[in-house]
Design a protein around this motif. Sequence first.
Motif, PDB file in Angstrom:
ATOM      1  N   VAL A  26      17.242  63.492  67.350  1.00 11.38           N
ATOM      2  CA  VAL A  26      18.312  63.389  66.314  1.00 11.38           C
ATOM      3  C   VAL A  26      18.795  62.290  65.886  1.00 11.38           C
ATOM      4  O   VAL A  26      18.160  61.111  65.892  1.00 11.38           O
ATOM      5  CB  VAL A  26      19.286  63.599  66.903  1.00 11.38           C
ATOM      6  CG1 VAL A  26      20.597  63.611  65.359  1.00 11.38           C
ATOM      7  CG2 VAL A  26      20.184  64.877  67.284  1.00 11.38           C
ATOM      8  N   THR A  27      17.463  62.880  64.059  1.00  8.98           N
ATOM      9  CA  THR A  27      17.577  61.665  63.083  1.00  8.98           C
ATOM     10  C   THR A  27      18.638  61.221  61.898  1.00  8.98           C
ATOM     11  O   THR A  27      19.431  62.278  61.565  1.00  8.98           O
ATOM     12  CB  THR A  27      16.100  61.964  62.042  1.00  8.98           C
ATOM     13  OG1 THR A  27      15.493  61.348  63.054  1.00  8.98           O
ATOM     14  CG2 THR A  27      16.060  60.504  61.197  1.00  8.98           C
ATOM     15  N   ALA A  28      19.639  60.482  62.271  1.00  9.56           N
ATOM     16  CA  ALA A  28      20.808  60.232  61.474  1.00  9.56           C
ATOM     17  C   ALA A  28      20.915  58.747  60.902  1.00  9.56           C
ATOM     18  O   ALA A  28      22.030  58.198  61.725  1.00  9.56           O
ATOM     19  CB  ALA A  28      22.590  60.670  62.085  1.00  9.56           C
ATOM     20  N   PRO A  29      20.123  57.770  60.103  1.00  8.20           N
ATOM     21  CA  PRO A  29      20.504  57.133  59.586  1.00  8.20           C
ATOM     22  C   PRO A  29      21.938  56.956  58.504  1.00  8.20           C
ATOM     23  O   PRO A  29      22.207  57.810  57.973  1.00  8.20           O
ATOM     24  CB  PRO A  29      19.811  57.265  58.022  1.00  8.20           C
ATOM     25  CG  PRO A  29      18.548  58.964  58.172  1.00  8.20           C
ATOM     26  CD  PRO A  29      19.243  59.207  59.302  1.00  8.20           C
ATOM     27  N   GLY A  30      22.651  55.266  58.901  1.00  9.65           N
ATOM     28  CA  GLY A  30      23.638  55.196  58.805  1.00  9.65           C
ATOM     29  C   GLY A  30      24.681  56.619  58.910  1.00  9.65           C
ATOM     30  O   GLY A  30      25.586  56.530  58.498  1.00  9.65           O
ATOM     31  N   GLY A  31      24.878  57.146  60.286  1.00  5.48           N
ATOM     32  CA  GLY A  31      25.180  58.135  61.066  1.00  5.48           C
ATOM     33  C   GLY A  31      25.057  59.538  60.276  1.00  5.48           C
ATOM     34  O   GLY A  31      26.091  59.962  60.908  1.00  5.48           O
ATOM     35  N   THR A  32      24.536  59.470  59.391  1.00  4.25           N
ATOM     36  CA  THR A  32      24.641  60.955  58.560  1.00  4.25           C
ATOM     37  C   THR A  32      23.426  61.913  58.854  1.00  4.25           C
ATOM     38  O   THR A  32      22.273  61.539  59.303  1.00  4.25           O
ATOM     39  CB  THR A  32      24.363  60.667  56.976  1.00  4.25           C
ATOM     40  OG1 THR A  32      25.308  59.831  56.451  1.00  4.25           O
ATOM     41  CG2 THR A  32      24.519  62.090  55.899  1.00  4.25           C
ATOM     42  N   PRO A  33      23.544  62.573  59.960  1.00  6.42           N
ATOM     43  CA  PRO A  33      22.528  63.660  60.129  1.00  6.42           C
ATOM     44  C   PRO A  33      21.367  64.496  59.478  1.00  6.42           C
ATOM     45  O   PRO A  33      21.938  64.773  57.657  1.00  6.42           O
ATOM     46  CB  PRO A  33      23.244  65.069  60.851  1.00  6.42           C
ATOM     47  CG  PRO A  33      24.308  64.649  60.914  1.00  6.42           C
ATOM     48  CD  PRO A  33      24.885  63.334  59.736  1.00  6.42           C
ATOM     49  N   HIS A  34      20.245  63.838  59.574  1.00  7.42           N
ATOM     50  CA  HIS A  34      18.770  63.887  58.427  1.00  7.42           C
ATOM     51  C   HIS A  34      18.552  65.357  58.974  1.00  7.42           C
ATOM     52  O   HIS A  34      17.855  65.624  58.318  1.00  7.42           O
ATOM     53  CB  HIS A  34      18.280  62.359  58.302  1.00  7.42           C
ATOM     54  CG  HIS A  34      16.664  63.038  56.988  1.00  7.42           C
ATOM     55  ND1 HIS A  34      15.939  63.359  58.293  1.00  7.42           N
ATOM     56  CD2 HIS A  34      16.690  62.930  56.130  1.00  7.42           C
ATOM     57  CE1 HIS A  34      14.474  63.339  57.050  1.00  7.42           C
ATOM     58  NE2 HIS A  34      15.444  63.585  55.500  1.00  7.42           N
ATOM     59  N   SER A  35      18.477  65.035  60.042  1.00  2.22           N
ATOM     60  CA  SER A  35      17.383  66.229  61.205  1.00  2.22           C
ATOM     61  C   SER A  35      17.386  66.537  62.626  1.00  2.22           C
ATOM     62  O   SER A  35      18.132  65.505  63.076  1.00  2.22           O
ATOM     63  CB  SER A  35      15.446  65.942  60.654  1.00  2.22           C
ATOM     64  OG  SER A  35      15.231  64.675  61.486  1.00  2.22           O
ATOM     65  N   VAL A  36      17.243  67.561  63.203  1.00  4.01           N
ATOM     66  CA  VAL A  36      16.929  67.466  64.297  1.00  4.01           C
ATOM     67  C   VAL A  36      15.904  68.404  64.626  1.00  4.01           C
ATOM     68  O   VAL A  36      15.481  68.869  64.409  1.00  4.01           O
ATOM     69  CB  VAL A  36      18.578  68.283  65.023  1.00  4.01           C
ATOM     70  CG1 VAL A  36      18.197  68.786  65.892  1.00  4.01           C
ATOM     71  CG2 VAL A  36      19.316  68.318  64.502  1.00  4.01           C
ATOM     72  N   MET A  37      15.142  67.075  66.199  1.00  2.00           N
ATOM     73  CA  MET A  37      13.813  67.386  66.048  1.00  2.00           C
ATOM     74  C   MET A  37      14.003  68.772  67.315  1.00  2.00           C
ATOM     75  O   MET A  37      14.232  67.602  69.022  1.00  2.00           O
ATOM     76  CB  MET A  37      13.008  66.468  66.111  1.00  2.00           C
ATOM     77  CG  MET A  37      10.625  67.192  65.939  1.00  2.00           C
ATOM     78  SD  MET A  37       9.787  65.812  66.189  1.00  2.00           S
ATOM     79  CE  MET A  37      10.679  65.330  64.364  1.00  2.00           C
ATOM     80  N   ALA A  38      12.986  69.829  67.744  1.00  3.33           N
ATOM     81  CA  ALA A  38      13.376  70.470  68.981  1.00  3.33           C
ATOM     82  C   ALA A  38      11.694  70.520  69.434  1.00  3.33           C
ATOM     83  O   ALA A  38      10.593  70.531  68.768  1.00  3.33           O
ATOM     84  CB  ALA A  38      13.597  71.750  68.565  1.00  3.33           C
ATOM     85  N   LEU A  39      11.574  69.898  70.273  1.00  2.00           N
ATOM     86  CA  LEU A  39       9.599  69.089  70.766  1.00  2.00           C
ATOM     87  C   LEU A  39       9.283  70.245  72.558  1.00  2.00           C
ATOM     88  O   LEU A  39      10.099  70.564  73.104  1.00  2.00           O
ATOM     89  CB  LEU A  39       9.941  67.820  71.594  1.00  2.00           C
ATOM     90  CG  LEU A  39       9.812  67.011  70.429  1.00  2.00           C
ATOM     91  CD1 LEU A  39       9.792  65.131  70.724  1.00  2.00           C
ATOM     92  CD2 LEU A  39       8.950  67.426  68.889  1.00  2.00           C
ATOM     93  N   THR A  40       8.608  71.290  72.116  1.00  2.00           N
ATOM     94  CA  THR A  40       7.768  71.860  72.939  1.00  2.00           C
ATOM     95  C   THR A  40       6.541  71.007  74.015  1.00  2.00           C
ATOM     96  O   THR A  40       5.750  70.409  73.154  1.00  2.00           O
ATOM     97  CB  THR A  40       7.525  73.134  72.582  1.00  2.00           C
ATOM     98  OG1 THR A  40       8.434  74.022  71.694  1.00  2.00           O
ATOM     99  CG2 THR A  40       6.935  73.834  73.763  1.00  2.00           C
ATOM    100  N   ILE A  41       7.177  70.423  75.425  1.00  2.00           N
ATOM    101  CA  ILE A  41       6.431  69.367  75.969  1.00  2.00           C
ATOM    102  C   ILE A  41       6.078  69.997  77.204  1.00  2.00           C
ATOM    103  O   ILE A  41       6.552  70.309  77.995  1.00  2.00           O
ATOM    104  CB  ILE A  41       6.803  68.022  75.662  1.00  2.00           C
ATOM    105  CG1 ILE A  41       7.420  67.721  74.424  1.00  2.00           C
ATOM    106  CG2 ILE A  41       5.643  67.177  77.038  1.00  2.00           C
ATOM    107  CD1 ILE A  41       8.029  66.182  74.544  1.00  2.00           C
ATOM    108  N   ALA A  42       4.365  69.808  76.804  1.00  7.91           N
ATOM    109  CA  ALA A  42       3.708  71.006  78.450  1.00  7.91           C
ATOM    110  C   ALA A  42       1.828  70.282  78.680  1.00  7.91           C
ATOM    111  O   ALA A  42       1.558  69.801  77.844  1.00  7.91           O
ATOM    112  CB  ALA A  42       2.983  72.341  77.733  1.00  7.91           C
TER     113      ALA A  42
END
Length: 291
Positions: free
Chosen positions: A249-265
């Motif tokens: 979760v990326t939130a510069p200054g506490g403001t949500p900018h993006s949510v990244m889901a990762l598939t790791i295998a």
Amino acid sequence: MDESTFLADRFEANRAHLRTVAHRMLGSVSEAEDAVQEAWLRLQHSDAGEIANLGGWLTTVVGRVCLDMLRSRASRREDPLDVRLPDPVVAAADDPEQEAVVADSVGLALLVVLEALQPAERLAFVLHDLFGVPFDEIAPIVGRTPAAARQLASRARRRVRAGARVPDDLSRQREVVDAFLAASRAGDFDALLAVLDPDVVLRVDFGALKPDMASVVRGAPEVAGRALMFAELSQHARPALVNGALGLVTAPGGTPHSVMALTIAGGRIVAMDILADPSRLGHLNLTVLTG
């Protein structure tokens, strides 16, 4: 306790399950809530005393409501975007109580595959394979025979398996996420290549306000190059559980900018799904991660 209060209590006992069914069917938090609310309205107008298995009845009602919503969505062609990701389910990665929120969720990559199915295929697969609803009960919902409903689920299952990868355990995922963050923050292209699967797929959904920015990028060199473009933004990223897997979760200054889901295998990132639509991020409960 009067009858209406008793019925409401029984419905509330099933709400979390119904919300999970609806989210897997629709890939949208807000639409899932609408479907659950519609099920409550239908229950109020039914003879609850004649319902032997309320949980099963509600599950099939929610399935029918979701099927209608999916068909309506398809007929209106309301999603002309090249990339439209399902709503993620997000919780803190270091909080056992939060982990329970996503314990029953499925990976966002699977939801992306489900988005490509026909409505009836999606319903048959979700209800049968994910929730164990018999085909005899699914058949009336899709207007088919039980055998035809079984075929719908079988076709969906083949497509799901074709795009499925067995994810690593969470401890291994954390190692890969940490390595990805370190490489991204350092601007180290070679280190990024080391944690990316050669055939990695990056999908980014910026929403209807920025349709030209939505993209699908394939291949480790191309994805690594895109990650370097956002190296400064990665300074504000922190690990989180996204649909039961490690993500960011990326939130510069506490403001949500993006949510990244990762598939790791296999110790590498095979898929990256980024929701960066401000209007949809506002509907997600990210306060535990950004507050």
